[in-house]
Write an enzyme that holds these catalytic residues in place. Structure first.
Site, PDB file in Angstrom:
ATOM      1  N   MET A 146      45.553 -84.603  46.905  1.00 13.88           N
ATOM      2  CA  MET A 146      44.364 -84.129  47.616  1.00 13.88           C
ATOM      3  C   MET A 146      43.809 -85.253  48.493  1.00 13.88           C
ATOM      4  O   MET A 146      43.838 -86.406  48.124  1.00 13.88           O
ATOM      5  CB  MET A 146      43.310 -83.692  46.590  1.00 13.88           C
ATOM      6  CG  MET A 146      42.193 -82.924  47.217  1.00 13.88           C
ATOM      7  SD  MET A 146      41.383 -81.802  46.081  1.00 13.88           S
ATOM      8  CE  MET A 146      40.560 -82.909  44.971  1.00 13.88           C
ATOM      9  N   CYS A 147      43.362 -84.896  49.656  1.00 16.78           N
ATOM     10  CA  CYS A 147      42.699 -85.834  50.549  1.00 16.78           C
ATOM     11  C   CYS A 147      41.654 -85.054  51.330  1.00 16.78           C
ATOM     12  O   CYS A 147      41.651 -83.829  51.309  1.00 16.78           O
ATOM     13  CB  CYS A 147      43.673 -86.446  51.559  1.00 16.78           C
ATOM     14  SG  CYS A 147      44.879 -87.570  50.838  1.00 16.78           S
ATOM     15  N   GLY A 148      40.793 -85.780  52.015  1.00 17.91           N
ATOM     16  CA  GLY A 148      39.814 -85.118  52.866  1.00 17.91           C
ATOM     17  C   GLY A 148      39.987 -85.580  54.303  1.00 17.91           C
ATOM     18  O   GLY A 148      40.261 -86.750  54.553  1.00 17.91           O
ATOM     19  N   ARG A 178      37.264 -85.458  47.444  1.00 18.61           N
ATOM     20  CA  ARG A 178      38.645 -85.132  47.791  1.00 18.61           C
ATOM     21  C   ARG A 178      39.493 -86.405  47.917  1.00 18.61           C
ATOM     22  O   ARG A 178      40.731 -86.312  47.966  1.00 18.61           O
ATOM     23  CB  ARG A 178      38.725 -84.375  49.122  1.00 18.61           C
ATOM     24  CG  ARG A 178      38.086 -83.016  49.112  1.00 18.61           C
ATOM     25  CD  ARG A 178      38.465 -82.239  50.360  1.00 18.61           C
ATOM     26  NE  ARG A 178      39.880 -81.939  50.363  1.00 18.61           N
ATOM     27  CZ  ARG A 178      40.417 -80.870  49.770  1.00 18.61           C
ATOM     28  NH1 ARG A 178      39.664 -79.994  49.176  1.00 18.61           N
ATOM     29  NH2 ARG A 178      41.714 -80.683  49.796  1.00 18.61           N
TER      30      ARG A 178
END
Lengths: 309, 225
Positions: A1-3, A32
């Site tokens: 997960m990343c933002g 995130r």
């Protein structure tokens, strides 16, 4: 997960607030991606100068006298403006490529985060709030910018593993997802002579775009081709000197929301990241389609299907 | 009417207050203001209450719903009404991916468009989308009805077990083992009832029905419609 967050301004009146707006969006995406953060910001152009953003573990030593040494190497006036672990080297217009090559020789311990005319990239490990604070991101102004909060899944939590990645002059890439064919693609690109520094999957994605463009593809074509050649999950947001683009893989399981008003085009991994933007209540809000390249520019002349310089 | 401001108070407090409602509660009308895309708003409700959410929501709004009516006056993020058991969830705007995933019962109404994987692995829920649905909708759907008043994206009903899919517009492509089926009077009755309950003025006769070719899974006659 990343933002991922991105903001492309249409209304010049918002330019002084670009850093503040992006910082707020970035911090909202902390859960995130709490392990590292970065921002690519496109400032106002100085036609007489180009610039490089560099980073060093030990800036006191690495940046000491660097401007003079680089100036001598490229035969031109160079100034250095330090910002925590990063520094911006201002070089005469058109000398960014030469400076990049010279820096690898004269200062191999200095890492080049970005080069171009208007792009600066700042990234470090740590909470997005702390990263934003150490570089004073919220006081920066500019025409457009992209931010990323990272939760590492494919490789180590390091400064060089953080996003954005520089893919060419004034070009950058951020990624949410995971590429599954990055090892074989890295070997292929290295055989083609492309320099890849880490075991990070996104760096391979960035190097892939660079390689495609070196071989004559436009950014738009390189992004289209990535849909065939990259295996795995990806939402890519890219920045160029005049524009801002988005592409999602055909499965599109990584979230993406966009908002557009007369004042801006914004990207967020989640709607939460957009809620403090001015006029968001009346913005057109939508989800970008899978396997579709979107692009916005200030000038028609710089669309992604035209070759950069 | 109970009003709850999510900018001033915590999500956990809100959900705890909603969970505390029982079948004979007098507090049947709730309004949530400033949702600001928060996750998990009004999840796990199990009482005959009505919740009006004044704005757009993030992940998993109204997940696992039983009995309650949740009405979102905005758009919903991924996984809205995921695993719903009963009750009604209405989204005035668009819904992001996997709306109504694994739902066992109740009615989910999306007045705008739903993106990819709408109704994935649905197990008895009824979903009515006034607009379009994205790719892989009703993937591995087991039971229930998916009604699409607009168009469906790629691979509709891929690996479907038993569920009825009704689409008024075009279908970009059908997934593995999903085929068009004849529309019989009983299907028109089901569709008429669902469209009416979902506030759509579409005519049942304008729809086509899709379902399982029953070649891909080990068919048992008890599953047949």
């Amino acid at each position: 997960m990343c933002g991922i967050v991105g903001l492309f301004l249409k209304d010049k009146a918002l330019e002084p607030q670009l850093g503040a707006l992006l910082t707020d969006m970035l911090i909202t995406m902390t859960d995130r991606g709490p392990d590292s953060a970065g921002i690519a910001i496109y400032g106002n152009e100085d036609r007489a100068a180009s610039k490089l953003t560099v980073q060093a573990e030990d800036g006191d030593t690495a940046f000491d006298g660097l401007a003079d040494r680089l100036g001598a190497a490229i035969d031109g006036e160079v100034s250095l403006s330090r910002n925590d672990t990063h520094a911006v080297l201002t070089v005469p217009a058109g000398k960014a490529e030469a400076a990049r090559a010279a820096l690898r020789e004269i200062a191999p311990d200095v890492r080049i985060m970005s080069f171009g005319d208007t792009l600066e990239i700042y990234k470090e490990v740590g909470l997005p709030k702390d990263v934003a604070d150490r570089f004073g991101l919220s006081s920066m102004s500019g025409t457009h910018g992209i931010g990323h909060t990272r939760m590492a899944t494919e490789s180590a939590v390091t400064t060089l593993g953080a996003h954005p990645f520089n893919t060419g002059s004034d070009q950058c890439l951020v990624h949410n997802g995971s590429l599954s064919n990055h090892n074989s693609l890295r070997r292929k690109l290295q055989r083609e002579g492309i320099h890849i520094e880490t075991q990070n999957d996104t760096e391979v994605g960035a190097a892939y775009l660079t390689w495609k463009m070196q071989n004559g593809a436009t950014l738009g074509e390189a992004l289209e081709a990535s849909l065939d050649d990259l295996d795995g999950f990806f939402n890519f947001v890219v920045g160029t000197k005049d524009g801002f683009g988005v592409v999602r893989d055909p499965i599109a399981c990584k979230p993406a929301v966009m908002a557009e008003t007369d004042q801006y085009v914004a990207f967020g991994s989640e709607y939460r990241a957009l809620v403090n933007l001015p006029g968001i209540e009346n913005a057109r809000v939508w989800e970008p389609e899978p396997a579709t390249v979107y692009f916005w520019t200030h000038a028609e002349a710089s669309n992604p299907n035209k070759k950069a310089a | 009417m109970q009003t709850y401001d999510l900018q001033a108070n915590s999500l956990r407090e809100l959900n705890a207050a909603l969970h505390a409602q029982t079948a004979d509660t007098n507090q049947t009308a709730w309004e949530i203001v400033n949702p600001r895309g928060s996750h998990a708003i009004a999840v796990g409700l199990d009482a005959p209450i009505e919740v009006e959410v004044k704005g757009s929501t993030g992940y998993y709004c109204a997940g696992m719903n039983k009995q309650a009516t949740v009405h979102v006056h905005g758009s919903a993020g991924p996984g809205v009404a995921e695993n719903m058991m009963s009750g009604t969830v209405v989204i005035e705007g668009d819904a992001s991916q996997y709306a109504g995933a694994t739902g066992h019962g109740g009615l989910l109404v999306i007045k705008g468009n739903a993106s990819s994987r709408c109704g994935i692995s649905m197990k008895g829920i009824d979903i009515v989308v006034h607009g379009n649905v994205g790719h892989m909708s009703a993937f591995m759907a087991q039971s229930g009805n998916l009604v699409v008043c607009g168009d469906a994206g790629d691979a509709l009903g891929d690996s479907i077990y038993e569920a009825r899919l009704f689409v008024r517009g075009s279908v970009k492509s059908l997934g593995a083992d999903c085929i068009e089926k004849e529309m019989r009077p009983e299907h028109l009755d089901i569709l008429r009832d669902l469209l009416e309950r979902a506030g759509s003025d579409a005519k049942p006769e304008e729809f086509k029905r899709y379902g399982s070719a029953r070649q891909l899974y080990n068919f048992k006659v008890d599953n047949a419609y």
